[in-house]
Write an enzyme that holds these catalytic residues in place. Structure first.
Site, short mmCIF file in Angstrom:
data_model
loop_
_atom_site.label_atom_id
_atom_site.label_comp_id
_atom_site.label_asym_id
_atom_site.label_seq_id
_atom_site.Cartn_x
_atom_site.Cartn_y
_atom_site.Cartn_z
N LYS A 22 -6.34 7.41 -9.47
CA LYS A 22 -5.54 6.73 -10.50
C LYS A 22 -5.30 5.27 -10.10
CE LYS A 22 -1.04 6.79 -10.13
NZ LYS A 22 0.00 5.75 -10.13
N ASN A 23 -4.89 5.06 -8.85
CA ASN A 23 -4.50 3.70 -8.45
C ASN A 23 -5.70 2.77 -8.29
OD1 ASN A 23 -1.86 4.37 -8.63
ND2 ASN A 23 -1.50 4.56 -6.43
N CYS A 116 12.21 0.43 -10.92
CA CYS A 116 11.99 1.83 -11.24
C CYS A 116 12.69 2.66 -10.19
CB CYS A 116 10.50 2.16 -11.35
SG CYS A 116 9.69 2.35 -9.78
N ARG A 121 11.13 -3.26 -6.93
CA ARG A 121 9.77 -3.59 -7.31
C ARG A 121 9.61 -4.99 -7.92
NH1 ARG A 121 6.41 1.53 -8.74
NH2 ARG A 121 4.93 0.29 -7.55
N ASP A 311 3.05 6.97 -0.66
CA ASP A 311 2.80 7.90 -1.77
C ASP A 311 2.63 9.35 -1.30
OD1 ASP A 311 2.92 5.77 -3.46
OD2 ASP A 311 0.76 5.56 -3.72
N ARG A 403 1.63 11.50 -15.14
CA ARG A 403 1.22 10.10 -14.98
C ARG A 403 0.07 9.97 -14.00
NH1 ARG A 403 5.91 5.82 -15.13
NH2 ARG A 403 3.99 4.63 -15.06
N1 EPU Z 1 6.65 -6.41 -3.19
C1 EPU Z 1 7.36 -7.58 -3.21
N2 EPU Z 1 7.01 -8.54 -4.11
C2 EPU Z 1 5.96 -8.37 -4.95
C3 EPU Z 1 5.22 -7.17 -4.93
C4 EPU Z 1 5.59 -6.20 -4.01
O1 EPU Z 1 8.32 -7.76 -2.45
O2 EPU Z 1 5.67 -9.29 -5.75
C5 EPU Z 1 7.02 -5.35 -2.21
C6 EPU Z 1 7.37 -4.02 -2.88
O3 EPU Z 1 8.72 -4.01 -3.32
C7 EPU Z 1 7.10 -3.04 -1.78
C8 EPU Z 1 5.90 -3.66 -1.06
O4 EPU Z 1 5.89 -5.04 -1.44
O5 EPU Z 1 8.19 -3.00 -0.87
C9 EPU Z 1 4.57 -3.04 -1.40
O6 EPU Z 1 4.45 -2.91 -2.82
P1 EPU Z 1 3.05 -3.08 -3.55
O7 EPU Z 1 3.05 -4.36 -4.29
O8 EPU Z 1 1.96 -2.87 -2.56
O9 EPU Z 1 3.10 -1.90 -4.59
P2 EPU Z 1 2.25 -1.88 -5.94
O10 EPU Z 1 1.02 -2.61 -5.73
O11 EPU Z 1 3.14 -2.23 -7.08
C10 EPU Z 1 0.84 0.26 -5.40
C11 EPU Z 1 0.69 1.64 -5.95
C12 EPU Z 1 1.92 2.47 -5.64
C13 EPU Z 1 2.10 2.50 -4.12
C14 EPU Z 1 2.20 1.07 -3.58
C15 EPU Z 1 2.29 1.00 -2.06
C16 EPU Z 1 -0.70 1.31 -7.90
C17 EPU Z 1 -0.82 1.34 -9.35
N3 EPU Z 1 0.51 1.57 -7.40
O12 EPU Z 1 1.97 -0.31 -6.06
O13 EPU Z 1 1.65 3.79 -6.11
O14 EPU Z 1 3.26 3.22 -3.78
O15 EPU Z 1 1.04 0.32 -3.98
O16 EPU Z 1 1.18 1.59 -1.49
O17 EPU Z 1 -1.66 1.08 -7.20
C18 EPU Z 1 2.15 5.91 -6.92
O18 EPU Z 1 0.94 6.09 -7.13
O19 EPU Z 1 2.99 6.86 -6.99
C19 EPU Z 1 2.64 4.57 -6.60
C20 EPU Z 1 3.91 4.22 -6.75
#
Ligand code: EPU
Length: 432
Positions: A22-23, A116, A121, A311, A403
């Site tokens: 999915k991701n 969320c 986030r 995750d 989801r």
């Molecule tokens: N963060 C910031 N600023 C930003 C973006 C992120 O401070 O602009 C912080 C976040 O708050 C968090 C850390 O950086 O503490 C890492 O977050 P990341 O940006 O890597 O998360 P994401 O890219 O939004 C993806 C996955 C998530 C998974 C995370 C971490 C997808 C669609 N989602 O989210 O998947 O938990 O990486 O590995 O790829 C799930 O599948 O259940 C899920 C939540």
């Protein structure tokens, strides 16, 4: 709204094919906007998040066809640069439209995703990255209004945030940079397999990306991208979830096919440390997981890849709940991601959560209770607990699991579980 009724205590056995990730699919689907030629993407899991993404692409003006796991997308010139709040609010990952929209149209209006249940986030790193490439960013009426009248220009960007690298932030910057003028160097890039899969897809479209999977990614901008075909990598989190199911709820073990051994190292190592058996085949595309005779407690500290994935901590917490001894789970990436613990406690688990850490004292068994899913991985933990528990558990708010887990109930039934999806006419009022 559906709920899942799980009759606990039936041992799982058999073989399962793991779905596409999915991701990995979400940013790859968004990247289809980077060309006016058709792209064909296979093994896109049929889950609500990929469906939301396809709906958004279609609302923007792309033509989308989906048949048995393969998606064909064509994004002609003239697609809209503005996504609607109604679509975007359903899925935080829609932020990954930012990169391709800016690369293709040099402007976009994208509703800001809210927080969320798993945490605040923020998107500051996404914004910082696009600004570094020369875009102007304003926030108005809950929308990010971004434009780059002179186009995007490559530069060096450090993507490190307070919680380490960002996965979708790295994806966005890569997608923005592929059509930018000059070269972009992404420092402190996320190394997740899903980032590498996106880079592979973009390179098939004619991009020039080097170093994906390492801390530094270099993107040499090109003038145009073209159509291509791609198969999405296996879902390492779905695989990990069924690996934990094998340790918790089987006797003879489960065989999981269509997996990638390399992506599962941290998950497999932990299961082995905790006394379970994990045997990959030589090719590394199939694994047999069996419960150990003497399971042991364990420790998790979540970390960016190749560390232990955030995750997968909820699912292991469900296993630790019935493993003798004291286990500790600390989530450094999403320190608030412990909603499943209070529901597991309702099933008899002994868990204390404090300051981003769960301390789990294993109990002999769990007992069925009505429980509520709060987010995707928390729901998976509740399903695992319900399969192992004595009695019949009702898991409300099943939409969370839909989801990200393709055909979860069918897959569980095929392994011998007794599960039933029913319409939740009596949604519990213990929400607030
Ligand atoms: N963060 C910031 N600023 C930003 C973006 C992120 O401070 O602009 C912080 C976040 O708050 C968090 C850390 O950086 O503490 C890492 O977050 P990341 O940006 O890597 O998360 P994401 O890219 O939004 C993806 C996955 C998530 C998974 C995370 C971490 C997808 C669609 N989602 O989210 O998947 O938990 O990486 O590995 O790829 C799930 O599948 O259940 C899920 C939540």
């Amino acid at each position: 709204m559906d709920k899942l009724i799980v009759e606990g205590g039936h041992k799982l056995r058999g073989t399962l094919n793991i779905s596409g990730s999915k991701n990995a699919s979400l940013p790859i689907l968004a990247a289809a906007l980077l060309t006016d030629e058709p792209v064909r993407i296979s093994r896109v899991p049929d889950v609500s998040d990929t469906n939301y993404m396809l709906q958004i692409l279609s609302q923007l003006g792309a033509s989308v066809e989906r048949s048995s796991g393969t998606v064909r997308i064509e994004s002609p010139d003239g697609i809209s640069s503005s996504a609607s709040y109604d679509q975007v609010r359903k899925m935080r990952a829609s932020i990954c439209l930012l990169g391709p929209m800016m690369a293709r149209m040099h402007r976009c209006t994208l509703p800001l995703p809210g927080g969320c249940v798993i945490g605040d986030r923020p998107v500051d790193l996404h914004v910082r990255a696009i600004q570094a490439l020369g875009a102007r960013v304003r926030v108005k009426g809950g929308n990010l209004l971004i434009d780059a009248p002179n186009g995007l220009i490559g530069t060096t960007v450090d993507m490190r945030g307070d919680s380490g690298p960002t996965v979708l932030g790295t994806d966005n910057l890569m997608m923005a940079a592929v059509l930018a003028k000059g070269t972009t160097v992404i420092e402190s890039a996320a190394r997740e397999p899903e980032v590498v899969d996106l880079a592979d897809f973009l390179n098939k479209m004619g991009a020039r990306i080097e170093g994906a999977g390492s801390r530094t990614i270099t993107v040499h901008g090109v003038d145009k991208l073209h159509g291509c075909e791609h198969t999405v990598i296996p879902d390492r989190i779905e695989a990990g979830t069924f690996m934990v199911a094998a340790a918790m709820c089987s006797e003879e073990g489960l065989t999981l096919n269509r997996i990638c051994r390399k992506h599962l190292k941290a998950i497999a190592d932990l299961l082995v440390e905790c006394g379970h058996s994990v045997e990959f085949n030589e090719e590394g595309d199939s694994v047999v997981v069996k419960p150990g005779a003497h399971p042991r407690s364990g420790k998790i500290l979540t970390n960016p890849y190749p560390g232990y994935p955030t995750d997968m901590q909820a699912q292991m917490t469900a296993l630790f709940a019935i493993t003798p001894g004291i286990s500790v789970v600390r989530d450094t990436i999403f320190p608030q991601r412990f909603m499943h613990c209070s529901e597991l406690k309702r099933m008899g688990a002994n868990i204390k959560v404090d300051n981003g850490t769960a301390i789990i004292t294993g109990v002999e068994g769990l007992s069925a209770a009505p429980v509520m899913a709060s987010d995707l991985r928390a729901s998976a933990a509740l399903v695992l607990a319900a399969l192992a528990a004595e009695g019949t558990t009702e898991i409300h708010r099943l939409y969370h699991i839909d989801r990200g887990y393709e055909m979860l109930d069918e897959k569980l039934l095929s392994l011998g579980a007794r599960v039933r999806r029913v319409l939740d006419t009596e949604a519990p009022d213990f929400e607030s």
